[in-house]
Enzyme design. Structure first.
Site, short mmCIF file in Angstrom:
data_model
loop_
_atom_site.label_atom_id
_atom_site.label_comp_id
_atom_site.label_asym_id
_atom_site.label_seq_id
_atom_site.Cartn_x
_atom_site.Cartn_y
_atom_site.Cartn_z
N GLU A 164 39.30 86.21 34.51
CA GLU A 164 39.02 85.49 33.25
C GLU A 164 37.56 86.02 32.52
OE1 GLU A 164 38.74 81.51 34.50
OE2 GLU A 164 40.65 81.49 35.52
N ASN A 207 42.65 89.79 35.35
CA ASN A 207 43.65 88.48 35.48
C ASN A 207 43.03 87.90 34.48
OD1 ASN A 207 45.46 87.05 36.75
ND2 ASN A 207 44.10 86.05 37.72
N HIS A 242 48.94 79.05 33.29
CA HIS A 242 48.84 77.43 33.50
C HIS A 242 49.43 77.01 32.21
CE1 HIS A 242 46.85 78.03 37.39
NE2 HIS A 242 45.90 79.01 36.92
N GLU A 273 49.45 82.93 38.36
CA GLU A 273 49.10 81.66 38.72
C GLU A 273 49.76 80.57 37.82
OE1 GLU A 273 44.84 80.81 38.24
OE2 GLU A 273 44.28 82.78 38.78
N ASP A 275 51.93 77.62 36.83
CA ASP A 275 52.42 76.34 37.24
C ASP A 275 52.63 75.55 35.74
OD1 ASP A 275 50.06 75.98 36.43
OD2 ASP A 275 49.14 74.95 38.21
O1 G3I Z 1 35.47 72.84 49.53
C1 G3I Z 1 35.05 71.59 48.99
C2 G3I Z 1 34.79 70.46 49.98
O2 G3I Z 1 34.12 70.78 50.99
C3 G3I Z 1 34.32 69.32 49.04
O3 G3I Z 1 34.53 68.32 50.07
C4 G3I Z 1 35.44 69.06 47.95
C5 G3I Z 1 34.84 67.87 47.16
O4 G3I Z 1 35.37 67.92 45.92
O5 G3I Z 1 35.41 70.10 47.18
C6 G3I Z 1 35.82 71.34 47.82
O6 G3I Z 1 35.77 72.42 46.83
C7 G3I Z 1 36.81 72.32 45.97
C8 G3I Z 1 37.68 73.58 46.08
O7 G3I Z 1 38.56 73.48 44.98
C9 G3I Z 1 38.38 73.54 47.39
O8 G3I Z 1 39.58 72.46 47.38
C10 G3I Z 1 35.91 72.51 44.52
O9 G3I Z 1 35.26 71.41 44.42
C11 G3I Z 1 36.78 72.65 43.49
O10 G3I Z 1 36.18 72.86 42.34
C12 G3I Z 1 37.83 73.94 43.77
O11 G3I Z 1 38.65 73.93 42.81
C13 G3I Z 1 39.41 75.10 42.71
C14 G3I Z 1 39.11 75.93 41.24
O12 G3I Z 1 39.91 76.93 41.09
C15 G3I Z 1 37.70 76.12 41.41
O13 G3I Z 1 37.49 77.18 42.25
C16 G3I Z 1 40.93 74.91 42.66
O14 G3I Z 1 41.25 74.23 44.02
C17 G3I Z 1 41.66 76.36 42.49
O15 G3I Z 1 43.19 75.80 42.22
C18 G3I Z 1 41.29 76.51 40.98
O16 G3I Z 1 42.00 77.77 40.86
C19 G3I Z 1 41.72 78.59 39.61
C20 G3I Z 1 41.80 80.01 39.82
O17 G3I Z 1 41.07 80.43 41.03
C21 G3I Z 1 41.66 80.79 38.63
N1 G3I Z 1 42.43 80.69 37.52
C22 G3I Z 1 42.10 78.90 37.06
C23 G3I Z 1 42.79 78.45 38.33
C24 G3I Z 1 42.79 76.92 38.20
O18 G3I Z 1 41.46 76.26 37.84
#
Ligand code: G3I
Length: 377
Positions: A164, A207, A242, A273, A275
Protein backbone atom coordinates in the site's frame (compact mmCIF):
# COMPACT_ATOMS: atom_id res chain seq x y z
CA UNK A 1 -2.70 -34.82 -43.09
CA UNK A 2 -4.26 -31.76 -41.50
CA UNK A 3 -5.09 -33.74 -38.36
CA UNK A 4 -1.52 -34.98 -38.11
CA UNK A 5 -0.24 -31.43 -38.33
CA UNK A 6 -2.66 -30.29 -35.66
CA UNK A 7 -1.64 -33.23 -33.50
CA UNK A 8 2.04 -32.40 -33.95
CA UNK A 9 1.42 -28.77 -33.02
CA UNK A 10 -0.53 -29.83 -29.94
CA UNK A 11 2.22 -32.20 -28.91
CA UNK A 12 4.72 -29.35 -29.16
CA UNK A 13 2.47 -27.13 -27.04
CA UNK A 14 2.10 -29.88 -24.47
CA UNK A 15 5.83 -30.45 -24.31
CA UNK A 16 6.31 -26.72 -23.88
CA UNK A 17 3.92 -26.81 -20.93
CA UNK A 18 1.20 -24.88 -22.73
CA UNK A 19 -1.32 -22.79 -20.83
CA UNK A 20 -4.09 -25.37 -20.49
CA UNK A 21 -3.75 -27.69 -17.51
CA UNK A 22 -6.86 -29.80 -17.74
CA UNK A 23 -9.61 -30.71 -20.04
CA UNK A 24 -13.34 -31.03 -19.53
CA UNK A 25 -12.89 -34.79 -19.26
CA UNK A 26 -11.59 -34.37 -15.69
CA UNK A 27 -14.44 -35.16 -13.26
CA UNK A 28 -13.64 -32.02 -11.24
CA UNK A 29 -14.47 -29.92 -14.26
CA UNK A 30 -18.01 -31.20 -14.53
CA UNK A 31 -20.38 -28.44 -13.36
CA UNK A 32 -21.63 -29.35 -9.89
CA UNK A 33 -18.71 -31.63 -9.03
CA UNK A 34 -17.84 -31.62 -5.35
CA UNK A 35 -14.12 -31.01 -5.85
CA UNK A 36 -12.46 -28.47 -3.61
CA UNK A 37 -11.27 -25.03 -4.65
CA UNK A 38 -7.74 -26.35 -4.14
CA UNK A 39 -8.30 -29.20 -6.58
CA UNK A 40 -9.81 -26.84 -9.12
CA UNK A 41 -6.99 -24.34 -8.72
CA UNK A 42 -4.44 -27.11 -9.20
CA UNK A 43 -6.16 -28.09 -12.42
CA UNK A 44 -6.13 -24.45 -13.47
CA UNK A 45 -2.45 -24.07 -12.53
CA UNK A 46 -3.11 -21.12 -10.24
CA UNK A 47 -2.82 -20.37 -6.55
CA UNK A 48 -5.92 -20.36 -4.38
CA UNK A 49 -5.24 -19.14 -0.88
CA UNK A 50 -6.57 -17.75 2.35
CA UNK A 51 -5.19 -15.45 5.02
CA UNK A 52 -5.05 -17.10 8.40
CA UNK A 53 -3.91 -16.84 12.02
CA UNK A 54 -2.37 -19.45 14.37
CA UNK A 55 -5.08 -18.97 17.02
CA UNK A 56 -7.77 -20.06 14.55
CA UNK A 57 -5.84 -23.14 13.45
CA UNK A 58 -5.15 -24.12 17.05
CA UNK A 59 -8.54 -23.25 18.48
CA UNK A 60 -11.00 -24.54 15.91
CA UNK A 61 -10.57 -28.08 14.53
CA UNK A 62 -13.17 -27.58 11.80
CA UNK A 63 -11.36 -24.48 10.61
CA UNK A 64 -8.02 -26.28 10.70
CA UNK A 65 -9.42 -29.14 8.65
CA UNK A 66 -11.10 -27.04 5.95
CA UNK A 67 -8.26 -24.55 5.42
CA UNK A 68 -5.71 -26.95 3.87
CA UNK A 69 -8.38 -29.01 2.15
CA UNK A 70 -9.79 -26.04 0.25
CA UNK A 71 -6.71 -23.85 -0.14
CA UNK A 72 -3.25 -24.58 -1.49
CA UNK A 73 -1.70 -21.38 -0.21
CA UNK A 74 -1.79 -19.32 2.97
CA UNK A 75 -0.94 -15.78 3.91
CA UNK A 76 -0.16 -14.91 7.53
CA UNK A 77 -2.85 -12.28 8.16
CA UNK A 78 -0.76 -10.37 10.69
CA UNK A 79 2.17 -12.46 11.91
CA UNK A 80 4.83 -11.29 9.44
CA UNK A 81 4.11 -7.59 9.85
CA UNK A 82 6.69 -5.37 11.53
CA UNK A 83 4.52 -4.78 14.56
CA UNK A 84 4.22 -8.52 15.10
CA UNK A 85 7.75 -9.61 14.26
CA UNK A 86 9.52 -6.61 15.70
CA UNK A 87 7.94 -5.15 18.84
CA UNK A 88 11.12 -3.19 19.47
CA UNK A 89 14.40 -2.63 17.77
CA UNK A 90 16.29 -5.45 19.46
CA UNK A 91 13.60 -8.12 19.55
CA UNK A 92 12.40 -10.42 16.83
CA UNK A 93 9.41 -12.65 17.59
CA UNK A 94 9.24 -15.26 14.90
CA UNK A 95 7.17 -17.82 16.78
CA UNK A 96 3.65 -17.26 15.33
CA UNK A 97 4.96 -16.74 11.79
CA UNK A 98 7.06 -19.90 12.09
CA UNK A 99 3.96 -21.82 13.21
CA UNK A 100 2.07 -20.78 10.11
CA UNK A 101 4.95 -21.69 7.80
CA UNK A 102 5.22 -25.09 9.51
CA UNK A 103 1.46 -25.65 9.12
CA UNK A 104 1.72 -24.80 5.43
CA UNK A 105 4.63 -27.17 4.94
CA UNK A 106 2.88 -29.98 6.79
CA UNK A 107 -0.07 -29.56 4.44
CA UNK A 108 1.79 -29.00 1.18
CA UNK A 109 0.66 -25.37 0.99
CA UNK A 110 2.56 -22.41 -0.43
CA UNK A 111 3.11 -19.28 1.66
CA UNK A 112 2.70 -15.64 0.61
CA UNK A 113 4.85 -13.49 2.88
CA UNK A 114 3.02 -10.38 4.04
CA UNK A 115 4.68 -7.91 4.36
CA UNK A 116 8.25 -6.61 4.47
CA UNK A 117 7.29 -2.93 4.47
CA UNK A 118 3.83 -1.45 5.02
CA UNK A 119 3.62 2.16 3.96
CA UNK A 120 0.58 2.97 6.09
CA UNK A 121 1.99 5.31 8.75
CA UNK A 122 -0.21 3.88 11.49
CA UNK A 123 1.18 0.40 10.79
CA UNK A 124 4.80 1.48 11.16
CA UNK A 125 6.06 0.74 14.68
CA UNK A 126 6.47 3.85 16.82
CA UNK A 127 10.15 3.12 17.35
CA UNK A 128 10.67 3.25 13.57
CA UNK A 129 8.58 6.37 13.05
CA UNK A 130 10.65 8.07 15.77
CA UNK A 131 13.90 7.69 13.79
CA UNK A 132 15.01 11.04 12.37
CA UNK A 133 18.29 10.16 10.70
CA UNK A 134 18.05 8.90 7.07
CA UNK A 135 21.15 6.71 7.29
CA UNK A 136 19.90 5.08 10.46
CA UNK A 137 16.45 4.52 8.99
CA UNK A 138 17.83 2.98 5.80
CA UNK A 139 20.02 0.72 7.91
CA UNK A 140 17.07 -0.45 10.01
CA UNK A 141 14.96 -1.08 6.91
CA UNK A 142 17.70 -3.00 5.10
CA UNK A 143 18.47 -5.05 8.17
CA UNK A 144 14.82 -5.94 8.71
CA UNK A 145 14.25 -7.06 5.13
CA UNK A 146 17.51 -8.98 5.11
CA UNK A 147 16.78 -10.79 8.39
CA UNK A 148 13.19 -11.71 7.59
CA UNK A 149 13.82 -12.50 3.93
CA UNK A 150 16.73 -14.83 4.74
CA UNK A 151 14.86 -16.56 7.53
CA UNK A 152 12.06 -17.63 5.24
CA UNK A 153 14.03 -18.04 1.99
CA UNK A 154 12.89 -21.19 0.22
CA UNK A 155 9.86 -21.51 2.51
CA UNK A 156 7.93 -18.41 1.43
CA UNK A 157 7.46 -18.39 -2.30
CA UNK A 158 6.27 -14.78 -2.67
CA UNK A 159 6.65 -11.58 -0.70
CA UNK A 160 4.51 -8.48 -0.54
CA UNK A 161 7.66 -6.39 -0.43
CA UNK A 162 5.93 -3.03 -0.28
CA UNK A 163 2.33 -2.88 0.86
CA UNK A 164 0.00 0.00 0.00
CA UNK A 165 2.51 2.68 -1.06
CA UNK A 166 -0.27 4.93 -2.40
CA UNK A 167 -2.85 6.89 -0.44
CA UNK A 168 -5.95 4.73 -0.05
CA UNK A 169 -8.53 7.32 -1.00
CA UNK A 170 -8.13 10.88 -2.27
CA UNK A 171 -5.34 11.93 -4.61
CA UNK A 172 -3.32 8.79 -5.41
CA UNK A 173 0.08 10.07 -4.38
CA UNK A 174 2.71 8.25 -2.34
CA UNK A 175 1.71 7.94 1.28
CA UNK A 176 3.28 10.34 3.68
CA UNK A 177 5.33 8.34 6.15
CA UNK A 178 8.74 8.32 7.79
CA UNK A 179 10.28 6.49 4.82
CA UNK A 180 9.09 9.05 2.28
CA UNK A 181 10.03 11.93 4.58
CA UNK A 182 13.60 10.79 5.23
CA UNK A 183 14.52 8.62 2.24
CA UNK A 184 12.33 10.00 -0.54
CA UNK A 185 10.44 7.82 -3.05
CA UNK A 186 13.54 5.63 -3.52
CA UNK A 187 12.68 3.75 -0.34
CA UNK A 188 10.42 1.57 -2.49
CA UNK A 189 13.13 0.63 -4.98
CA UNK A 190 15.60 -0.03 -2.19
CA UNK A 191 13.16 -2.36 -0.44
CA UNK A 192 12.87 -4.48 -3.59
CA UNK A 193 16.64 -4.65 -4.02
CA UNK A 194 17.03 -5.72 -0.39
CA UNK A 195 14.30 -8.35 -0.76
CA UNK A 196 15.87 -9.82 -3.90
CA UNK A 197 19.25 -10.02 -2.19
CA UNK A 198 17.75 -11.71 0.89
CA UNK A 199 15.65 -14.25 -1.01
CA UNK A 200 16.56 -14.49 -4.70
CA UNK A 201 13.92 -17.18 -5.29
CA UNK A 202 10.82 -15.35 -4.07
CA UNK A 203 8.36 -13.65 -6.39
CA UNK A 204 8.43 -10.00 -5.33
CA UNK A 205 5.13 -8.12 -5.23
CA UNK A 206 4.08 -4.56 -4.90
CA UNK A 207 0.71 -4.94 -3.18
CA UNK A 208 -1.91 -2.19 -3.44
CA UNK A 209 -5.41 -1.72 -2.14
CA UNK A 210 -8.59 -0.13 -3.50
CA UNK A 211 -7.45 0.09 -7.11
CA UNK A 212 -10.96 0.70 -8.34
CA UNK A 213 -10.66 4.14 -9.97
CA UNK A 214 -8.89 5.14 -13.14
CA UNK A 215 -6.84 7.71 -11.20
CA UNK A 216 -5.54 5.15 -8.73
CA UNK A 217 -4.74 2.65 -11.45
CA UNK A 218 -2.87 5.33 -13.43
CA UNK A 219 -0.81 6.23 -10.37
CA UNK A 220 -0.01 2.58 -9.64
CA UNK A 221 0.85 1.91 -13.26
CA UNK A 222 3.15 4.95 -13.36
CA UNK A 223 4.86 3.85 -10.15
CA UNK A 224 5.42 0.32 -11.46
CA UNK A 225 6.69 1.41 -14.88
CA UNK A 226 9.06 3.83 -13.20
CA UNK A 227 10.43 1.05 -10.98
CA UNK A 228 10.85 -1.26 -13.98
CA UNK A 229 12.62 1.48 -15.94
CA UNK A 230 15.12 1.79 -13.08
CA UNK A 231 15.80 -1.95 -13.16
CA UNK A 232 14.11 -2.56 -9.83
CA UNK A 233 13.45 -6.30 -9.29
CA UNK A 234 9.68 -6.22 -9.11
CA UNK A 235 8.02 -9.39 -10.44
CA UNK A 236 4.36 -8.94 -9.73
CA UNK A 237 1.53 -6.66 -8.73
CA UNK A 238 -0.92 -7.61 -6.02
CA UNK A 239 -4.38 -6.13 -6.24
CA UNK A 240 -5.87 -6.66 -2.82
CA UNK A 241 -9.57 -6.64 -3.59
CA UNK A 242 -11.47 -5.58 -0.46
CA UNK A 243 -14.57 -4.67 -2.46
CA UNK A 244 -17.93 -3.75 -0.98
CA UNK A 245 -20.44 -5.63 -3.13
CA UNK A 246 -22.32 -3.26 -5.42
CA UNK A 247 -20.48 -0.18 -4.18
CA UNK A 248 -16.73 -0.03 -4.74
CA UNK A 249 -16.17 -2.88 -7.14
CA UNK A 250 -14.08 -2.16 -10.24
CA UNK A 251 -16.43 -1.39 -13.15
CA UNK A 252 -17.10 -4.35 -15.47
CA UNK A 253 -14.05 -4.97 -17.62
CA UNK A 254 -11.78 -2.63 -15.67
CA UNK A 255 -10.07 -5.29 -13.56
CA UNK A 256 -9.25 -7.36 -16.63
CA UNK A 257 -7.91 -4.24 -18.34
CA UNK A 258 -5.66 -3.53 -15.36
CA UNK A 259 -4.40 -7.10 -15.10
CA UNK A 260 -3.69 -7.14 -18.84
CA UNK A 261 -1.81 -3.83 -18.59
CA UNK A 262 0.51 -5.25 -15.93
CA UNK A 263 0.84 -8.49 -17.88
CA UNK A 264 1.94 -6.46 -20.90
CA UNK A 265 4.77 -5.09 -18.76
CA UNK A 266 5.92 -8.68 -18.21
CA UNK A 267 4.58 -8.86 -14.65
CA UNK A 268 2.50 -11.44 -12.84
CA UNK A 269 -0.66 -10.43 -11.00
CA UNK A 270 -2.62 -11.88 -8.09
CA UNK A 271 -5.72 -10.85 -6.21
CA UNK A 272 -4.08 -10.99 -2.81
CA UNK A 273 -6.76 -10.09 -0.26
CA UNK A 274 -10.12 -10.83 -1.78
CA UNK A 275 -13.24 -10.40 0.30
CA UNK A 276 -16.58 -8.92 -0.68
CA UNK A 277 -18.69 -7.70 2.21
CA UNK A 278 -22.35 -7.21 1.35
CA UNK A 279 -24.90 -5.16 3.26
CA UNK A 280 -28.13 -6.72 4.57
CA UNK A 281 -30.03 -4.18 2.44
CA UNK A 282 -28.69 -5.58 -0.81
CA UNK A 283 -31.48 -7.55 -2.55
CA UNK A 284 -30.74 -11.30 -2.79
CA UNK A 285 -27.47 -10.53 -1.17
CA UNK A 286 -25.89 -13.98 -1.30
CA UNK A 287 -26.53 -14.18 -5.03
CA UNK A 288 -25.41 -10.58 -5.57
CA UNK A 289 -22.19 -11.31 -3.73
CA UNK A 290 -21.64 -14.47 -5.75
CA UNK A 291 -22.16 -12.64 -9.04
CA UNK A 292 -19.69 -9.93 -8.07
CA UNK A 293 -17.11 -12.31 -6.72
CA UNK A 294 -17.38 -14.57 -9.75
CA UNK A 295 -17.00 -11.62 -12.08
CA UNK A 296 -13.96 -10.26 -10.27
CA UNK A 297 -12.25 -13.66 -10.19
CA UNK A 298 -13.08 -14.34 -13.82
CA UNK A 299 -11.71 -11.00 -14.98
CA UNK A 300 -8.40 -11.72 -13.30
CA UNK A 301 -8.21 -15.36 -14.37
CA UNK A 302 -9.03 -14.44 -17.98
CA UNK A 303 -5.47 -13.13 -18.23
CA UNK A 304 -2.74 -15.80 -18.21
CA UNK A 305 -0.52 -13.59 -16.02
CA UNK A 306 -3.09 -13.74 -13.23
CA UNK A 307 -1.49 -16.48 -11.21
CA UNK A 308 -3.53 -16.60 -8.07
CA UNK A 309 -6.29 -15.48 -5.80
CA UNK A 310 -6.12 -15.31 -2.02
CA UNK A 311 -9.18 -14.67 0.15
CA UNK A 312 -8.72 -12.56 3.25
CA UNK A 313 -9.94 -15.34 5.50
CA UNK A 314 -12.34 -17.99 4.22
CA UNK A 315 -15.24 -18.24 6.64
CA UNK A 316 -17.64 -15.50 7.77
CA UNK A 317 -17.03 -16.85 11.26
CA UNK A 318 -13.69 -15.02 11.40
CA UNK A 319 -13.21 -11.84 9.40
CA UNK A 320 -11.51 -8.52 10.04
CA UNK A 321 -14.58 -6.87 8.44
CA UNK A 322 -16.66 -7.57 11.59
CA UNK A 323 -14.55 -5.22 13.66
CA UNK A 324 -13.46 -2.83 10.93
CA UNK A 325 -16.78 -2.09 9.17
CA UNK A 326 -19.65 -3.84 10.96
CA UNK A 327 -20.60 -7.35 11.99
CA UNK A 328 -22.75 -9.41 9.64
CA UNK A 329 -21.39 -8.26 6.29
CA UNK A 330 -20.43 -11.89 5.52
CA UNK A 331 -17.57 -11.25 3.04
CA UNK A 332 -16.22 -14.76 2.47
CA UNK A 333 -17.08 -17.97 0.53
CA UNK A 334 -17.97 -20.11 3.58
CA UNK A 335 -20.65 -19.04 6.06
CA UNK A 336 -20.29 -18.92 9.84
CA UNK A 337 -21.20 -22.63 10.02
CA UNK A 338 -18.70 -23.59 7.35
CA UNK A 339 -21.34 -24.16 4.73
CA UNK A 340 -20.45 -23.27 1.15
CA UNK A 341 -22.17 -20.05 0.05
CA UNK A 342 -23.17 -19.12 -3.51
CA UNK A 343 -19.87 -17.20 -3.55
CA UNK A 344 -18.01 -20.49 -3.13
CA UNK A 345 -19.77 -21.92 -6.17
CA UNK A 346 -18.99 -18.77 -8.16
CA UNK A 347 -15.32 -19.11 -7.20
CA UNK A 348 -15.36 -22.77 -8.25
CA UNK A 349 -16.90 -21.87 -11.61
CA UNK A 350 -14.27 -19.18 -12.22
CA UNK A 351 -11.47 -21.67 -11.52
CA UNK A 352 -13.15 -24.28 -13.72
CA UNK A 353 -13.30 -21.80 -16.59
CA UNK A 354 -9.60 -21.06 -16.22
CA UNK A 355 -8.81 -24.76 -16.06
CA UNK A 356 -10.41 -25.51 -19.40
CA UNK A 357 -8.41 -22.66 -20.89
CA UNK A 358 -8.98 -19.99 -23.42
CA UNK A 359 -6.48 -20.40 -26.27
CA UNK A 360 -8.32 -21.50 -29.38
CA UNK A 361 -5.91 -24.22 -30.41
CA UNK A 362 -6.07 -25.91 -27.07
CA UNK A 363 -9.84 -25.54 -27.06
CA UNK A 364 -9.67 -27.55 -30.28
CA UNK A 365 -7.56 -30.10 -28.42
CA UNK A 366 -10.33 -30.47 -25.90
CA UNK A 367 -12.89 -30.99 -28.62
CA UNK A 368 -10.68 -33.65 -30.19
CA UNK A 369 -10.30 -35.35 -26.83
CA UNK A 370 -6.57 -34.75 -26.67
CA UNK A 371 -5.20 -33.45 -23.41
CA UNK A 372 -1.85 -32.10 -22.25
CA UNK A 373 -2.72 -32.79 -18.64
CA UNK A 374 -3.64 -36.37 -19.45
CA UNK A 375 -0.55 -36.83 -21.61
CA UNK A 376 1.70 -35.56 -18.86
CA UNK A 377 -0.01 -37.74 -16.25
O1 G3I B 1 -2.69 -8.84 18.83
C1 G3I B 1 -3.50 -7.86 19.50
C2 G3I B 1 -4.04 -8.41 20.75
O2 G3I B 1 -2.98 -8.68 21.63
C3 G3I B 1 -5.02 -7.40 21.36
O3 G3I B 1 -5.63 -7.97 22.48
C4 G3I B 1 -6.12 -7.04 20.37
C5 G3I B 1 -7.04 -5.97 20.89
O4 G3I B 1 -7.78 -5.39 19.85
O5 G3I B 1 -5.48 -6.52 19.21
C6 G3I B 1 -4.63 -7.49 18.58
O6 G3I B 1 -4.06 -6.94 17.43
C7 G3I B 1 -4.95 -6.77 16.34
C8 G3I B 1 -4.45 -7.62 15.17
O7 G3I B 1 -5.23 -7.36 14.05
C9 G3I B 1 -4.49 -9.12 15.46
O8 G3I B 1 -5.81 -9.55 15.59
C10 G3I B 1 -4.95 -5.30 15.98
O9 G3I B 1 -5.55 -4.56 17.01
C11 G3I B 1 -5.68 -5.08 14.69
O10 G3I B 1 -5.47 -3.73 14.26
C12 G3I B 1 -5.14 -6.01 13.61
O11 G3I B 1 -5.89 -5.80 12.46
C13 G3I B 1 -5.35 -6.31 11.26
C14 G3I B 1 -5.02 -5.13 10.32
O12 G3I B 1 -4.62 -5.62 9.07
C15 G3I B 1 -3.89 -4.28 10.88
O13 G3I B 1 -2.71 -5.01 10.96
C16 G3I B 1 -6.38 -7.23 10.64
O14 G3I B 1 -6.52 -8.38 11.46
C17 G3I B 1 -5.92 -7.64 9.24
O15 G3I B 1 -6.97 -8.34 8.62
C18 G3I B 1 -5.61 -6.39 8.43
O16 G3I B 1 -5.11 -6.83 7.17
C19 G3I B 1 -4.83 -5.79 6.22
C20 G3I B 1 -3.66 -6.25 5.39
O17 G3I B 1 -2.57 -6.57 6.22
C21 G3I B 1 -3.25 -5.19 4.37
N1 G3I B 1 -4.38 -4.80 3.55
C22 G3I B 1 -5.58 -4.43 4.27
C23 G3I B 1 -6.00 -5.51 5.25
C24 G3I B 1 -7.27 -5.15 5.97
O18 G3I B 1 -7.05 -4.00 6.76
Amino acid sequence: MLMRRVGFLLALLCLAGGPVRALPTDPCLEPGSDCTLRELADLAGVRIGAATQPALIQGDPTYAEILPREFGSLTPENQMKWVALRPDRDTYRFGPADELVAFAEANGMRVRGHTLLWSDPIRIPDWVSAIDDPVELQGVLDEHIDTVGRRYAGRVDAWDVVNEPLEIFGPPVLRDNVYLDLLGPDYIAQAFHAARAADPGAVLFLNETQVTSRAKFDALYALVTDLLAQGVPIDAVGLQGHYLTGFNEPAPGFLQEMVQAFADLGLLVELTELDMPVTPLTPDRLEAQARSLGRVMSECLAVEACQGITFWGFTDRYTWIDSFLAPGLIPLPFDVDYQKKPAWFAAADALRARAVGEPALLGLAAILGLGCARRRA
